[in-house]
Design a protein around this motif. Structure first.
Motif, PDB file in Angstrom:
ATOM      1  N   UNK A 181       0.824  -1.218   0.000  1.00  0.00           N
ATOM      2  CA  UNK A 181       0.000   0.000   0.000  1.00  0.00           C
ATOM      3  C   UNK A 181       0.854   1.262   0.000  1.00  0.00           C
ATOM      4  N   UNK A 182       2.137   1.130   0.399  1.00  0.00           N
ATOM      5  CA  UNK A 182       3.041   2.268   0.458  1.00  0.00           C
ATOM      6  C   UNK A 182       4.089   2.101  -0.640  1.00  0.00           C
ATOM      7  N   UNK A 183       3.990   2.851  -1.737  1.00  0.00           N
ATOM      8  CA  UNK A 183       4.942   2.680  -2.842  1.00  0.00           C
ATOM      9  C   UNK A 183       6.380   2.826  -2.356  1.00  0.00           C
ATOM     10  N   UNK A 184       7.213   1.907  -2.796  1.00  0.00           N
ATOM     11  CA  UNK A 184       8.618   1.928  -2.381  1.00  0.00           C
ATOM     12  C   UNK A 184       9.380   3.022  -3.106  1.00  0.00           C
ATOM     13  N   UNK A 185      10.388   3.543  -2.432  1.00  0.00           N
ATOM     14  CA  UNK A 185      11.307   4.500  -3.050  1.00  0.00           C
ATOM     15  C   UNK A 185      12.681   3.851  -3.111  1.00  0.00           C
ATOM     16  N   UNK A 186      13.526   4.251  -4.062  1.00  0.00           N
ATOM     17  CA  UNK A 186      14.858   3.650  -4.149  1.00  0.00           C
ATOM     18  C   UNK A 186      15.682   3.972  -2.910  1.00  0.00           C
ATOM     19  N   UNK A 187      16.524   3.026  -2.510  1.00  0.00           N
ATOM     20  CA  UNK A 187      17.432   3.295  -1.407  1.00  0.00           C
ATOM     21  C   UNK A 187      17.597   2.115  -0.483  1.00  0.00           C
ATOM     22  N   UNK A 188      18.791   1.995   0.065  1.00  0.00           N
ATOM     23  CA  UNK A 188      19.108   0.901   0.979  1.00  0.00           C
ATOM     24  C   UNK A 188      18.284   0.973   2.254  1.00  0.00           C
ATOM     25  N   UNK A 189      18.144   2.181   2.819  1.00  0.00           N
ATOM     26  CA  UNK A 189      17.399   2.319   4.060  1.00  0.00           C
ATOM     27  C   UNK A 189      15.955   1.877   3.918  1.00  0.00           C
ATOM     28  N   UNK A 190      15.377   2.118   2.741  1.00  0.00           N
ATOM     29  CA  UNK A 190      14.013   1.682   2.476  1.00  0.00           C
ATOM     30  C   UNK A 190      13.902   0.165   2.608  1.00  0.00           C
ATOM     31  N   UNK A 191      14.888  -0.546   2.067  1.00  0.00           N
ATOM     32  CA  UNK A 191      14.887  -2.011   2.115  1.00  0.00           C
ATOM     33  C   UNK A 191      15.034  -2.506   3.545  1.00  0.00           C
TER      34      UNK A 191
END
Length: 327
Positions: free
Chosen positions: A101-111
């Protein structure tokens, strides 16, 4: 301040050899704690399989395995990273399949932030997926204090970082410990920032290192910068949340990995500065862009990149995470 840091170094800096694995297994059995290992991965088919194999063979076997769960979170690889990791025995989850439901953004911290939703361990250990000549000591070393020292909540790995062919005996190159003295971005950006603004953290040898472990109960309370600033952000926020005495570091030997080019390091440094600046003055960003130059047909041409300006809130406040914990 210097005396406080030196006192911390004497009490909270260890070597992996200080805790034999047999001692860790005994402590794990007594505590009943579960340990999860997370590998954030983006186009790491050359190295991820060997890392998974070592962890499974050395740390996940026996009547009391040191590691209970091994998850590779693929953040959009275009190579065979996911296939190689799965073949080696890891559970592979795509970043976009977590909290859709929450679109992912690029980045290591996101993962790393999303990984908390697909793991269950009381202790969560993060390991970069680009390490070469990987040793299980990287995991055992940083998990160790969390199993044997109840007051410790966050542990970073420290190591030498040889810069390739120039490395001398023992992995140290001409620049000193680890060839690049702990990493170029560390020495030119992170270490000066920490010494000037958070001097209690001056004792950390590898503040930006990607190998660290923490109690889930702490990670649930910390915001996660979505990009390269995640390591500095977590370290600073952990200091403010639980205090210096709850932080530790362990020497695990030598870290060999893929090195970035100068422009990529510049973007990393900008994100780390932004992360520090945000913590110094919440809500005030100087300029969330970085312009670099590349030689083209008409001379030096500007290339402007957005600097990560987003952070994910503490995972404990996410409804899906709370519901999963109740279930």
């Amino acid at each position: 301040m210097l005396e406080e840091v030196e006192n911390w170094l004497s009490r909270r800096s260890w070597s992996v050899t200080d805790r034999p694995r047999s001692r860790l297994v005994t402590a794990k059995r007594a505590s009943g704690a579960r340990v999860s290992v997370v590998l954030p991965a983006l186009d790491e088919q050359a190295t991820v399989g060997q890392i998974v194999t070592v962890i499974r063979e050395e740390l996940m076997r026996g009547p009391v395995p040191l590691v209970d769960e091994l998850v590779v979170v693929d953040s959009g690889s275009t190579d065979r990273t996911a296939e190689v990791a799965a073949a080696a025995g890891a559970r592979v989850v795509h970043r976009d399949a977590i909290l859709p439901r929450l679109p992912a953004v690029p980045g290591k911290g996101e993962v790393l932030w999303r990984s908390l939703l697909v793991t269950s361990g009381d202790i969560v250990c993060f390991v970069d997926a680009d390490l070469r000549e990987f040793s299980a000591d990287f995991v055992a070393g940083i998990v160790g204090p969390l199993l044997t020292e109840p007051e410790v909540q966050f542990v970073k790995a420290m190591y030498d970082r040889p810069l390739g062919a120039g490395a001398g005996p023992g992995g140290a190159g001409p620049g000193g410990a680890g060839g690049e003295q702990g990493g170029r971005v560390t020495e030119l950006m992170a270490r000066p920032l920490l010494n000037m603004h958070w001097p209690l953290l001056a004792g950390f040898v590898q503040p930006l290192g990607g190998e660290y472990a923490a109690r889930r109960s702490l990670l649930e309370r910390l915001p996660f910068p979505v990009g390269y600033g995640v390591e500095l952000g977590l370290l600073v926020d952990a200091l403010h949340t639980v205090g210096l005495d709850a932080l530790a570091q362990v020497d695990v030997g030598v870290r060999r990995h893929r090195h970035q080019d100068g422009r990529a390091l510049g973007r990393m440094a900008a994100a780390i500065y932004r992360t520090a600046q945000l913590r110094l003055a919440r809500g005030h960003l100087l300029r969330p862009e970085l312009t670099q130059f590349e030689r083209g047909e008409r001379g030096f041409e500007p290339r402007t990149y957005q600097v990560d300006t987003e952070e994910r809130p503490p995972i404990g406040g996410i409804a899906e995470y709370a519901a999963r914990r109740v279930a």
